[in-house]
Enzyme design. Sequence first.
Site, PDB file in Angstrom:
ATOM      1  N   LYS A 168      45.329  52.456  37.826  1.00 41.88           N
ATOM      2  CA  LYS A 168      45.979  51.205  37.438  1.00 41.88           C
ATOM      3  C   LYS A 168      44.974  50.358  36.641  1.00 41.88           C
ATOM      4  CE  LYS A 168      46.371  47.255  39.182  1.00 41.88           C
ATOM      5  NZ  LYS A 168      46.177  46.599  37.870  1.00 41.88           N
ATOM      6  N   GLY A 219      36.207  45.304  40.550  1.00 39.20           N
ATOM      7  CA  GLY A 219      36.761  44.012  40.129  1.00 39.20           C
ATOM      8  C   GLY A 219      36.013  42.889  40.817  1.00 39.20           C
ATOM      9  N   SER A 220      36.664  41.756  40.926  1.00 38.47           N
ATOM     10  CA  SER A 220      35.977  40.575  41.465  1.00 38.47           C
ATOM     11  C   SER A 220      35.890  40.636  42.997  1.00 38.47           C
ATOM     12  CB  SER A 220      36.726  39.322  41.044  1.00 38.47           C
ATOM     13  OG  SER A 220      38.014  39.340  41.624  1.00 38.47           O
ATOM     14  N   THR A 223      39.174  39.467  44.707  1.00 46.18           N
ATOM     15  CA  THR A 223      40.230  40.486  44.800  1.00 46.18           C
ATOM     16  C   THR A 223      39.789  41.603  45.758  1.00 46.18           C
ATOM     17  OG1 THR A 223      40.764  39.968  42.508  1.00 46.18           O
ATOM     18  CG2 THR A 223      41.827  41.891  43.433  1.00 46.18           C
ATOM     19  N   GLY A 224      38.502  41.906  45.770  1.00 47.26           N
ATOM     20  CA  GLY A 224      37.976  42.928  46.692  1.00 47.26           C
ATOM     21  C   GLY A 224      38.309  42.598  48.144  1.00 47.26           C
ATOM     22  N   GLU A 241      33.472  48.057  44.244  1.00 49.79           N
ATOM     23  CA  GLU A 241      32.389  47.664  43.330  1.00 49.79           C
ATOM     24  C   GLU A 241      32.760  46.286  42.820  1.00 49.79           C
ATOM     25  OE1 GLU A 241      29.699  49.174  43.050  1.00 49.79           O
ATOM     26  OE2 GLU A 241      30.096  51.251  43.596  1.00 49.79           O
ATOM     27  N   CYS A 275      29.277  43.461  35.166  1.00 47.06           N
ATOM     28  CA  CYS A 275      28.980  43.129  36.564  1.00 47.06           C
ATOM     29  C   CYS A 275      27.483  43.052  36.794  1.00 47.06           C
ATOM     30  CB  CYS A 275      29.624  44.148  37.493  1.00 47.06           C
ATOM     31  SG  CYS A 275      29.178  45.841  37.127  1.00 47.06           S
ATOM     32  N   GLU A 371      29.161  33.350  39.502  1.00 45.96           N
ATOM     33  CA  GLU A 371      29.142  34.398  38.484  1.00 45.96           C
ATOM     34  C   GLU A 371      29.865  33.893  37.236  1.00 45.96           C
ATOM     35  OE1 GLU A 371      31.649  37.886  39.014  1.00 45.96           O
ATOM     36  OE2 GLU A 371      30.094  39.154  38.169  1.00 45.96           O
TER      37      GLU A 371
HETATM   38  P1  NAD Z   1      39.986  41.276  39.103  1.00 49.30           P
HETATM   39  O1  NAD Z   1      39.505  41.377  40.493  1.00 49.30           O
HETATM   40  O2  NAD Z   1      40.747  40.094  38.692  1.00 49.30           O
HETATM   41  O3  NAD Z   1      40.898  42.521  38.724  1.00 49.30           O
HETATM   42  C1  NAD Z   1      40.478  43.842  38.898  1.00 49.30           C
HETATM   43  C2  NAD Z   1      41.687  44.724  39.105  1.00 49.30           C
HETATM   44  O4  NAD Z   1      42.312  44.388  40.338  1.00 49.30           O
HETATM   45  C3  NAD Z   1      42.760  44.606  38.031  1.00 49.30           C
HETATM   46  O5  NAD Z   1      43.280  45.890  37.736  1.00 49.30           O
HETATM   47  C4  NAD Z   1      43.817  43.753  38.716  1.00 49.30           C
HETATM   48  O6  NAD Z   1      45.110  43.944  38.203  1.00 49.30           O
HETATM   49  C5  NAD Z   1      43.718  44.257  40.148  1.00 49.30           C
HETATM   50  N1  NAD Z   1      44.262  43.347  41.154  1.00 49.30           N
HETATM   51  C6  NAD Z   1      44.652  42.055  41.018  1.00 49.30           C
HETATM   52  N2  NAD Z   1      45.110  41.589  42.202  1.00 49.30           N
HETATM   53  C7  NAD Z   1      45.010  42.599  43.085  1.00 49.30           C
HETATM   54  C8  NAD Z   1      45.289  42.724  44.485  1.00 49.30           C
HETATM   55  N3  NAD Z   1      45.781  41.717  45.203  1.00 49.30           N
HETATM   56  N4  NAD Z   1      45.043  43.910  45.078  1.00 49.30           N
HETATM   57  C9  NAD Z   1      44.522  44.942  44.377  1.00 49.30           C
HETATM   58  N5  NAD Z   1      44.236  44.870  43.063  1.00 49.30           N
HETATM   59  C10 NAD Z   1      44.476  43.721  42.425  1.00 49.30           C
HETATM   60  O7  NAD Z   1      38.658  41.487  38.241  1.00 49.30           O
HETATM   61  P2  NAD Z   1      38.496  41.353  36.685  1.00 49.30           P
HETATM   62  O8  NAD Z   1      38.583  39.883  36.386  1.00 49.30           O
HETATM   63  O9  NAD Z   1      39.392  42.316  36.000  1.00 49.30           O
HETATM   64  O10 NAD Z   1      36.993  41.858  36.482  1.00 49.30           O
HETATM   65  C11 NAD Z   1      35.896  41.014  36.537  1.00 49.30           C
HETATM   66  C12 NAD Z   1      35.170  41.146  37.855  1.00 49.30           C
HETATM   67  O11 NAD Z   1      34.898  42.504  38.129  1.00 49.30           O
HETATM   68  C13 NAD Z   1      33.811  40.468  37.845  1.00 49.30           C
HETATM   69  O12 NAD Z   1      33.626  39.768  39.065  1.00 49.30           O
HETATM   70  C14 NAD Z   1      32.828  41.609  37.770  1.00 49.30           C
HETATM   71  O13 NAD Z   1      31.546  41.321  38.251  1.00 49.30           O
HETATM   72  C15 NAD Z   1      33.536  42.669  38.517  1.00 49.30           C
HETATM   73  N6  NAD Z   1      33.058  43.996  38.104  1.00 49.30           N
HETATM   74  C16 NAD Z   1      32.312  44.718  38.981  1.00 49.30           C
HETATM   75  C17 NAD Z   1      31.799  45.928  38.618  1.00 49.30           C
HETATM   76  C18 NAD Z   1      30.978  46.749  39.584  1.00 49.30           C
HETATM   77  O14 NAD Z   1      30.864  47.936  39.376  1.00 49.30           O
HETATM   78  N7  NAD Z   1      30.440  46.181  40.621  1.00 49.30           N
HETATM   79  C19 NAD Z   1      32.068  46.441  37.350  1.00 49.30           C
HETATM   80  C20 NAD Z   1      32.858  45.688  36.473  1.00 49.30           C
HETATM   81  C21 NAD Z   1      33.346  44.464  36.880  1.00 49.30           C
END
Ligand code: NAD
Length: 467
Positions: A168, A219-220, A223-224, A241, A275, A371
Amino acid sequence: MTEYKLLIGGKLVAGEMTMDVINPATEEVLATCPRASPAQLDDAVAAANAAFKGWAKTPIEDRRACVMKLADAIDANAADLARLLTQEQGKPLAESSAEMAYTAAFLRYLAGLELTNKIIEDNDNRRVEQRRKPLGVVGLIIPWNFPVLIVAFKLPSALLAGNTVIIKPAPTTPLTTLRIGELCADIFPAGVVNIVTDQNDLGSHMTAHPGIAKISFTGSTETGKKVMAGAASTIKRITLELGGNDAAIVMGDVDPKVVAPGIFGGATMNAGQVCLAIKRVYAHDSIYDELCSELGKLADSAVVDDGLKQGAQIGPLQNKMQYEKVKTFLADAHANGTIVAGGQVEDRPGYFIRPTIVRDITDGTKLVDEEQFGPILPIIRFTDVEDAMERANSSPWGLGGSVWTNDRDKAYELACEMESGTVWINKHLDFGPNIPFGGAKQSGIGVEFAEEGLHEFTQLQVINEAR
Ligand code: NAD
């Protein structure tokens, strides 16, 4: 306009709904893209479950060969994919081309790993064997900063281990992944790889889905936490991650002119939307002024432009929401620090923010403590390195970090003190598929890459036989 399709059960299908994808360099609609309904996600889960038994029984060499074929197909289509990636994500074309090359390299390396069973004991008393079995259907949830590469962080290990997957992408960057889905449709048996898109509404359905065995999420941190909570209902396996606030500690013995390009690049690559980017610099008092001025010169000379334009070094922020968020960090920089370079948005369409160097700022401000995920870098002065380390470690995050000094022993000592999953010495942002990668504290759970990452896509099983 080009058509894009979901991949469900081996078929390229339309979404039950559609959504627009915006080019962040122009704010114009780049494409209309399918948007899957919850029922279509259920179809993908059912197809992935139906394919699972056959795929898990397929010899590992054949599974590996399919992933290698995908790497070849990505190489063969790299130029078109890179261009599309720049249009939807915003990064300069050179960075998109590099993302395609890394994607193929990660697919090949990770699919080349071995999954071996281990005999723990074999004697007159008992024979004990440790095996690694696939988990079932794995959900890969991807962010918008490296929409393709992050798929390659997860997909090869998931498939090599014998799982089937549902990918996704993020709602603002689904297009290149859907193109890759077309390549997958010709390579993998039906249902082994499925791709669904959403408007941030299917993630929670995935994490709670009884038909999914594991979620690998990037992701963030916010959301994690939701992923973790959603996974609890079925005790799903999770790899998270998440975000980071990487500190670079720069000692007084370095030449600021020598280290500035590495620090600037480590902070502004992909417009700072990495990230593992440097998100705060702690610089020793003796080199503070010169380092600020060197970083300022680099920021002033950086070419900020549409990623498709020749010579563009820094593209737009990826989406409007992120652009608005980064502007609040810009306001904080003006309120709590001195702007050395940048400090403003570009007066043109697109989500452009000039790389910004901020001095005379300290911990306790938004720009230092949170961040920013944008091209704005705070430089904090220190005199005692232990105090700087304490401040660096006081963050709830612990993804990466770096120490910059010519004293190798001191560098190693400081690196060991840093509370993060990766620490670099005299560089930042260097990683590879053979090096395990994971976050400490609220930067994540589990690891990706290498054998350690592969094992996260397996269930450990012990067979203990009486003799
Ligand atoms: P986000 O958390 O907003 O979204 C990430 C994904 O999660 C998207 O596909 C989104 O549609 C999905 N999502 C949204 N709501 C959800 C839910 N309730 N349950 C499950 N999935 C859901 O993150 P973003 O804004 O796309 O990315 C930026 C963030 O990601 C930054 O904080 C960055 O540091 C982090 N990031 C981390 C790494 C790593 O490897 N540690 C790598 C890249 C980005």
